[in-house]
Each structure stands twice: as structure tokens, then as C-alpha cells.
Design a protein around this motif. Structure first.
Motif, mmCIF file in Angstrom:
data_model
loop_
_atom_site.group_PDB
_atom_site.id
_atom_site.type_symbol
_atom_site.label_atom_id
_atom_site.label_comp_id
_atom_site.label_asym_id
_atom_site.label_seq_id
_atom_site.Cartn_x
_atom_site.Cartn_y
_atom_site.Cartn_z
ATOM 1 N N ASN A 12 -84.606 -124.419 -83.424
ATOM 2 C CA ASN A 12 -84.393 -123.008 -83.745
ATOM 3 C C ASN A 12 -84.800 -122.103 -82.581
ATOM 4 O OD1 ASN A 12 -83.418 -123.638 -86.280
ATOM 5 N ND2 ASN A 12 -85.379 -123.335 -87.296
ATOM 6 N N ASP A 15 -82.229 -122.556 -79.780
ATOM 7 C CA ASP A 15 -80.982 -121.886 -80.140
ATOM 8 C C ASP A 15 -81.098 -120.375 -79.952
ATOM 9 O OD1 ASP A 15 -79.852 -124.329 -80.738
ATOM 10 O OD2 ASP A 15 -79.992 -124.076 -82.920
ATOM 11 N N ALA A 16 -82.252 -119.797 -80.280
ATOM 12 C CA ALA A 16 -82.473 -118.363 -80.075
ATOM 13 C C ALA A 16 -82.439 -118.023 -78.586
ATOM 14 C CB ALA A 16 -83.790 -117.931 -80.702
ATOM 15 N N GLN A 18 -80.825 -119.614 -76.261
ATOM 16 C CA GLN A 18 -79.448 -119.727 -75.810
ATOM 17 C C GLN A 18 -78.578 -118.578 -76.333
ATOM 18 O OE1 GLN A 18 -80.470 -121.830 -73.451
ATOM 19 N NE2 GLN A 18 -78.356 -122.492 -73.496
ATOM 20 N N THR A 19 -78.819 -118.141 -77.534
ATOM 21 C CA THR A 19 -78.024 -117.071 -78.125
ATOM 22 C C THR A 19 -78.313 -115.718 -77.483
ATOM 23 O OG1 THR A 19 -77.902 -118.217 -80.245
ATOM 24 C CG2 THR A 19 -77.523 -115.838 -80.281
ATOM 25 N N HIS A 20 -79.570 -115.443 -77.204
ATOM 26 C CA HIS A 20 -79.947 -114.104 -76.780
ATOM 27 C C HIS A 20 -80.171 -113.922 -75.283
ATOM 28 C CE1 HIS A 20 -80.173 -112.842 -80.909
ATOM 29 N NE2 HIS A 20 -80.895 -113.911 -81.173
ATOM 30 N N ARG A 21 -80.375 -115.021 -74.547
ATOM 31 C CA ARG A 21 -80.691 -114.849 -73.123
ATOM 32 C C ARG A 21 -79.761 -115.604 -72.186
ATOM 33 N NH1 ARG A 21 -86.848 -114.484 -72.282
ATOM 34 N NH2 ARG A 21 -86.180 -114.036 -70.184
ATOM 35 N N TYR A 22 -79.156 -116.682 -72.655
ATOM 36 C CA TYR A 22 -78.260 -117.478 -71.801
ATOM 37 C C TYR A 22 -76.972 -116.707 -71.586
ATOM 38 C CZ TYR A 22 -75.379 -121.441 -70.282
ATOM 39 O OH TYR A 22 -74.561 -122.280 -69.583
ATOM 40 N N TYR A 31 -79.639 -116.706 -66.887
ATOM 41 C CA TYR A 31 -80.244 -116.098 -68.071
ATOM 42 C C TYR A 31 -80.555 -114.635 -67.808
ATOM 43 C CZ TYR A 31 -80.917 -120.588 -70.336
ATOM 44 O OH TYR A 31 -80.704 -121.782 -70.951
ATOM 45 N N THR A 35 -84.288 -109.540 -73.469
ATOM 46 C CA THR A 35 -83.282 -109.052 -74.402
ATOM 47 C C THR A 35 -83.938 -108.123 -75.395
ATOM 48 O OG1 THR A 35 -81.466 -109.713 -75.856
ATOM 49 C CG2 THR A 35 -83.452 -111.035 -75.954
#
Length: 107
Positions: A12, A15-16, A18-22, A31, A35
Motif C-alpha cells: 500500500n 503503491d501510494a 508510485q501513484t502520487h510521486r512517480y 519522481y 506532492t
């Protein structure tokens, strides 16, 4: 806590990240520094957060069941870190991306 619960928590958190910074492969695998992006932020993160994202991706390879899925991502992270390397009179990894992606930084 069970090992499965710890693995789920790690997944989790990753995934966060990757979702918000990648920024994605189309942005050289870089990156964001933070964020949400602030008006004064540089376009991409400095080397230290990139190194931490790389370490997280390497650690994800150790998870039961899903670890092997992260091998290509780990390889991409190491390739991306190479973007911070600047040859020349004082070769080394710069704290911020050298040209053409950035303005460079401390070695």
C-alpha cells in the motif's frame, strides 16, 4: 502482526509512492520532490528522494508472492539514477539532474 499484513502495508505504501510521486517512464522514470507540487518546486526530485524510491523498489522484490513483479521497476530505478551522473572535470552524481533535464547540483 502476520507477515501477510506487513507485506500488504508495504504494498500500500509503495503503491501510494508510485501513484502520487512517480512521473512515469515517459518522464525518464523520475519522481516529484513532493506532492502536491508547489509553484516553487523543481520539475523533478533531487537525488536523495530518488535513491530512497530506488531502495523501496529493491525492498519490494523481497515480498512473498509479488516480489518478482518489481524486478523490472528496480532495474529502471537504477537506470534513472544514472541521469544524475555528470562526467567532466569533477565527475560524480549530482544532487540535482544535470543538463539537459536540470541545472545540476552538488557532487
Amino acid at each position: 502482526m502476520s507477515p501477510t499484513m506487513w507485506a500488504d502495508r508495504a504494498t500500500n505504501a509503495y503503491d501510494a509512492l508510485q501513484t502520487h510521486r512517480y512521473e512515469g517512464a515517459d518522464q525518464h522514470g523520475l519522481y516529484l520532490e513532493r506532492t502536491p507540487r508547489q509553484a516553487t518546486d523543481r520539475e523533478h526530485s533531487y537525488l536523495w528522494p530518488m535513491r530512497e524510491a530506488t531502495a523501496a523498489t529493491v525492498d519490494m522484490q523481497q515480498l512473498p508472492r509479488t516480489g518478482p513483479v518489481h524486478r523490472p521497476d528496480a532495474a529502471e530505478r537504477f537506470d534513472t539514477i544514472e541521469l544524475n551522473f555528470a562526467p567532466g572535470g569533477r565527475p560524480g552524481y549530482q544532487s540535482y539532474l544535470p543538463a539537459p533535464l536540470g541545472t545540476g547540483g552538488d557532487v
